[in-house]
Write a protein that holds these residues in place. Structure first.
Motif, short mmCIF file in Angstrom:
data_model
loop_
_atom_site.label_atom_id
_atom_site.label_comp_id
_atom_site.label_asym_id
_atom_site.label_seq_id
_atom_site.Cartn_x
_atom_site.Cartn_y
_atom_site.Cartn_z
N PHE A 130 0.82 -1.21 0.00
CA PHE A 130 0.00 0.00 0.00
C PHE A 130 0.86 1.26 0.00
CE2 PHE A 130 -2.58 3.24 2.33
CZ PHE A 130 -3.53 3.43 1.34
N THR A 131 1.94 1.25 0.75
CA THR A 131 2.81 2.42 0.79
C THR A 131 3.43 2.69 -0.57
OG1 THR A 131 3.29 1.96 3.12
CG2 THR A 131 4.75 3.50 1.99
N TYR A 132 3.86 1.63 -1.25
CA TYR A 132 4.37 1.79 -2.63
C TYR A 132 3.27 2.29 -3.55
CZ TYR A 132 8.89 -0.50 -1.85
OH TYR A 132 10.17 -0.80 -1.42
N TYR A 133 2.08 1.77 -3.38
CA TYR A 133 0.93 2.16 -4.21
C TYR A 133 0.65 3.65 -4.07
CZ TYR A 133 -4.03 2.05 -5.72
OH TYR A 133 -5.23 2.28 -6.34
N ILE A 134 0.65 4.14 -2.84
CA ILE A 134 0.40 5.56 -2.59
C ILE A 134 1.52 6.42 -3.17
CG2 ILE A 134 0.34 7.31 -0.77
CD1 ILE A 134 -2.24 5.79 -0.98
N THR A 135 2.76 6.06 -2.86
CA THR A 135 3.91 6.86 -3.28
C THR A 135 4.02 6.94 -4.80
OG1 THR A 135 5.10 6.24 -1.28
CG2 THR A 135 6.41 7.12 -3.11
N LEU A 136 3.99 5.79 -5.44
CA LEU A 136 4.13 5.76 -6.90
C LEU A 136 2.92 6.40 -7.57
CD1 LEU A 136 5.63 2.18 -7.40
CD2 LEU A 136 6.83 4.38 -7.39
N GLY A 137 1.73 6.24 -6.98
CA GLY A 137 0.54 6.85 -7.55
C GLY A 137 0.61 8.37 -7.56
N LEU A 138 1.04 8.96 -6.45
CA LEU A 138 1.15 10.42 -6.38
C LEU A 138 2.26 10.94 -7.29
CD1 LEU A 138 0.58 11.03 -2.56
CD2 LEU A 138 -0.98 11.55 -4.45
N LEU A 139 3.38 10.23 -7.33
CA LEU A 139 4.45 10.62 -8.25
C LEU A 139 3.97 10.60 -9.70
CD1 LEU A 139 7.58 8.79 -6.76
CD2 LEU A 139 7.25 11.27 -6.95
N LEU A 140 3.24 9.55 -10.04
CA LEU A 140 2.71 9.43 -11.40
C LEU A 140 1.75 10.57 -11.72
CD1 LEU A 140 2.44 7.82 -14.03
CD2 LEU A 140 0.62 6.49 -12.93
N LYS A 141 0.93 10.93 -10.74
CA LYS A 141 -0.03 12.01 -10.95
C LYS A 141 0.67 13.31 -11.32
CE LYS A 141 -2.52 15.35 -8.33
NZ LYS A 141 -2.83 15.86 -7.01
N TYR A 142 1.69 13.68 -10.54
CA TYR A 142 2.39 14.94 -10.81
C TYR A 142 3.21 14.89 -12.10
CZ TYR A 142 0.95 16.80 -6.31
OH TYR A 142 0.19 17.27 -5.27
N VAL A 143 3.76 13.75 -12.40
CA VAL A 143 4.50 13.60 -13.65
C VAL A 143 3.57 13.78 -14.85
CG1 VAL A 143 5.75 11.98 -15.13
CG2 VAL A 143 6.34 12.17 -12.71
N LEU A 144 2.40 13.15 -14.81
CA LEU A 144 1.45 13.26 -15.92
C LEU A 144 0.92 14.69 -16.05
CD1 LEU A 144 -0.60 9.95 -15.49
CD2 LEU A 144 1.08 10.50 -17.26
N VAL A 145 0.63 15.32 -14.91
CA VAL A 145 0.17 16.71 -14.96
C VAL A 145 1.26 17.59 -15.58
CG1 VAL A 145 -0.38 18.75 -13.57
CG2 VAL A 145 -1.44 16.54 -13.03
N GLY A 146 2.52 17.39 -15.16
CA GLY A 146 3.62 18.17 -15.71
C GLY A 146 3.78 17.99 -17.20
N VAL A 147 3.57 16.75 -17.66
CA VAL A 147 3.69 16.48 -19.11
C VAL A 147 2.58 17.18 -19.88
CG1 VAL A 147 3.49 14.67 -20.86
CG2 VAL A 147 4.88 14.27 -18.83
N PHE A 148 1.36 17.15 -19.36
CA PHE A 148 0.23 17.74 -20.09
C PHE A 148 0.24 19.26 -20.07
CE2 PHE A 148 -1.62 13.50 -19.92
CZ PHE A 148 -2.28 13.43 -21.15
N ILE A 149 0.57 19.88 -18.93
CA ILE A 149 0.52 21.35 -18.85
C ILE A 149 1.87 21.99 -19.14
CG2 ILE A 149 -1.31 21.16 -17.12
CD1 ILE A 149 0.68 22.10 -15.01
#
Length: 392
Positions: A130-149
């Motif tokens: 779960f800790t990996y799930y949370i950490t990697l999920g939030l990192l992925l979110k910001y990376v994808l946002v950065g790529v799109f905007i």
């Protein structure tokens, strides 16, 4: 019982997690969307975009997770709640940020304080997954946002996230180490108690000296060879094997150590020991989950065993394993009414019982591991740990 306790703790942690998540999430969203627009860094034109309409979808999805979570907790599917909650948050906030900033002239200043709660709270579930799930999920979110905007400012929340994740993993590993230490201490105490009980039984019947420990070693070896069980499952199975004959404490010494053949009435008394033994350990945490091993280890594949006369696959699998181990050690040990049989003779008798007394598939496995059983018997020393795979 142990499983029930863990489920209860998971349920308590999940309920607390839900309360914290929703209080922080909605308080921050109300503050951010209603107070922040009065500050000069808000882009008022964005209110007319798709982002504003998507807010209703975002809040609708998050609110819909509440009754779903209550339902999952009620049907004992508590573990999935936290994963579903975070996944919904991940998706809705990913699209919300992209819709808001892709056509905006403002620098990236989004996020929700609930992410801090999620990261720092995750270690209480004591789950690396779960800790990996949370950490990697939030990192992925910001990376994808950065790529799109296409805004390099997303590196700032990413850097904060990395620091907080590092703290979270430190806490998680400390929790895991404490739990491991407590479990080891519990196992040591439980094993000491179990072997003390066995010693009491051996005082009643000296001919069974070492029998329980060898049976446990044989059965562990066979169970490991199947590849079907986790170390923790095998560890609990080991204790149940040690106590498989504990019900014999209720058998009169005159019957238990009788040098000649037993009468039908005496054998009926002997046949009560699995039931008595199972009842004795019914409420013992760490052993009760394997109560079937004690209750059914004298059942036969052909249905002619006791106490319930179960047959074939109706007999619990680990009880079938124990039955082979018990029979082999009984034949290769001296008893009050006969000397020990040679290993080769006992080996052949086990093979002869294939399909009648024993599970045919287990006898095929027995043929492969038989040399290991001979080695276990020859190297046995009273009081040694013979569980094979080591303590889980």
């Amino acid at each position: 019982m142990k499983k029930t306790s863990l489920l209860l703790e998971e349920k308590r942690s999940t309920i607390l997690f839900l309360w914290l998540f929703y209080v922080v999430f909605f308080v921050y969203e109300i503050f951010y969307n209603n107070l922040f627009p009065t500050f000069p860094w808000s882009d008022v034109n964005t209110k007319s975009t798709v982002w504003y309409d998507f807010l209703f979808v975002k809040f609708g999805v998050m609110i819909a997770v509440v009754p779903l979570s209550i339902y999952l907790i009620k049907i004992e599917k508590t573990e999935s709640v936290k994963y579903i909650l975070f996944f919904c948050y991940f998706l809705t906030n990913l699209f919300s940020d992209i819709f808001y900033y892709k056509d905006s002239t403002l620098p990236y200043t989004s996020g929700n304080m609930v992410e801090l709660v999620v990261i720092l709270f995750s270690p209480i579930f004591v789950s690396k997954k779960f800790t990996y799930y949370i950490t990697l999920g939030l990192l992925l979110k910001y990376v994808l946002v950065g790529v799109f905007i296409r805004d390099i400012l997303v590196l700032f929340p990413i850097s904060i996230l990395i620091v907080l994740s590092f703290i979270s993993f430190i806490l998680l590993h400390r929790f895991l180490n404490y739990i491991k230490a407590l479990k080891y201490s519990y196992d040591e105490q439980l094993e000491g108690i179990v072997k003390g009980v066995i010693a009491t039984l051996e005082l009643k019947d000296p001919y069974t000296r070492g029998h329980s420990e060898r049976v446990a070693a044989y059965a562990m070896n066979m169970a490991e060879a199947t590849g079907r069980f986790k170390p923790a499952e095998l560890n609990n199975f080991y204790y149940a094997c040690l106590l498989h004959d504990i019900g014999k404490v209720s058998i009169p010494d005159s019957i238990l150590t009788k040098p000649g053949m037993l009468t039908n009435e005496e054998f009926d008394i002997i046949k009560t020991h699995p039931v008595v033994g199972a009842e004795a350990i019914r409420d013992v945490e760490g052993i009760a989950d394997n109560i079937d091993v004690i209750y059914h280890h004298h059942e036969r594949w052909d249905g002619k065993g006791y106490p319930d006369g179960l047959a074939e696959d109706d007999i619990p699998f680990l009880a079938r394993v124990t039955a082979v181990a018990d029979a082999f050690d009984a034949m290769t040990s001296s008893r009050s009414y006969r000397p020990a049989l040679e290993f080769e003779v006992a080996y052949q008798r086990i093979l002869d019982g294939q399909g009648s007394q024993f599970d045919p598939q287990l006898i095929k496995l027995f043929k492969q591991i038989y040399p290991q059983w001979v080695n276990i018997s020859k190297t046995y020393l009273k009081g040694m740990d013979m569980r094979g795979g080591g303590k889980a």
